[in-house]
Design a protein around this motif. Structure first.
Motif, short mmCIF file in Angstrom:
data_model
loop_
_atom_site.label_atom_id
_atom_site.label_comp_id
_atom_site.label_asym_id
_atom_site.label_seq_id
_atom_site.Cartn_x
_atom_site.Cartn_y
_atom_site.Cartn_z
N MET A 196 0.79 -1.35 -0.09
CA MET A 196 -0.12 0.05 0.12
C MET A 196 0.74 1.36 0.11
SD MET A 196 -3.49 -0.94 2.10
CE MET A 196 -2.63 -0.63 3.82
N LEU B 267 -6.63 -7.53 -0.11
CA LEU B 267 -6.49 -5.81 0.37
C LEU B 267 -7.80 -5.57 -0.24
CD1 LEU B 267 -2.89 -4.96 0.08
CD2 LEU B 267 -4.33 -4.87 2.13
N TYR C 224 -9.02 -1.77 0.84
CA TYR C 224 -7.91 -0.99 1.01
C TYR C 224 -7.40 -0.76 -0.41
CZ TYR C 224 -7.85 -2.26 5.94
OH TYR C 224 -7.99 -2.46 7.24
N LYS D 96 -9.67 4.42 1.80
CA LYS D 96 -9.35 3.60 2.97
C LYS D 96 -7.97 3.42 3.17
CE LYS D 96 -11.24 -0.30 5.48
NZ LYS D 96 -12.14 -1.35 5.72
N GLY D 97 -7.30 3.04 2.19
CA GLY D 97 -5.92 2.51 2.07
C GLY D 97 -5.03 3.96 2.26
#
Length: 85
Positions: free
Chosen positions: A11, A49, A54, A72-73
């Motif tokens: 991420m 993920l 994410y 959100k990530g």
């Protein structure tokens, strides 16, 4: 979902490269060039993920799926890996 170190690294890399929108997403091959992880493992991580919100699936690059960091990530990365619930 509890994030692993590899999840966080993936991420963080997506954010560093600006892959935060549908059209600015990255292929698995592009991610693998920087993060030394096998393709099947990376794909499983990305799907996991994605299921938890994410990352999102971006536009197709020829025949390859692409992925981008969701809001959100981004929030997780900006908070140093801590979720604000």
């Amino acid at each position: 979902m509890e994030l692993t170190r590899v999840d966080y690294i993936i991420m963080k890399y997506l954010k560093k490269k600006g892959s935060t929108t549908y059209f600015e997403s990255m292929t698995l091959k592009e991610i693998m060039s920087a993060i030394k992880i096998s393709r099947p493992t990376l794909y499983r991580k990305m799907v996991n993920l994605q299921e938890h919100g994410y990352v999102g699936k971006g536009c197709k690059s020829t025949n390859a799926d692409t992925f981008f960091l969701s809001a959100k990530g981004i929030q997780i990365i900006e908070n140093g890996g801590m979720a604000n619930d």
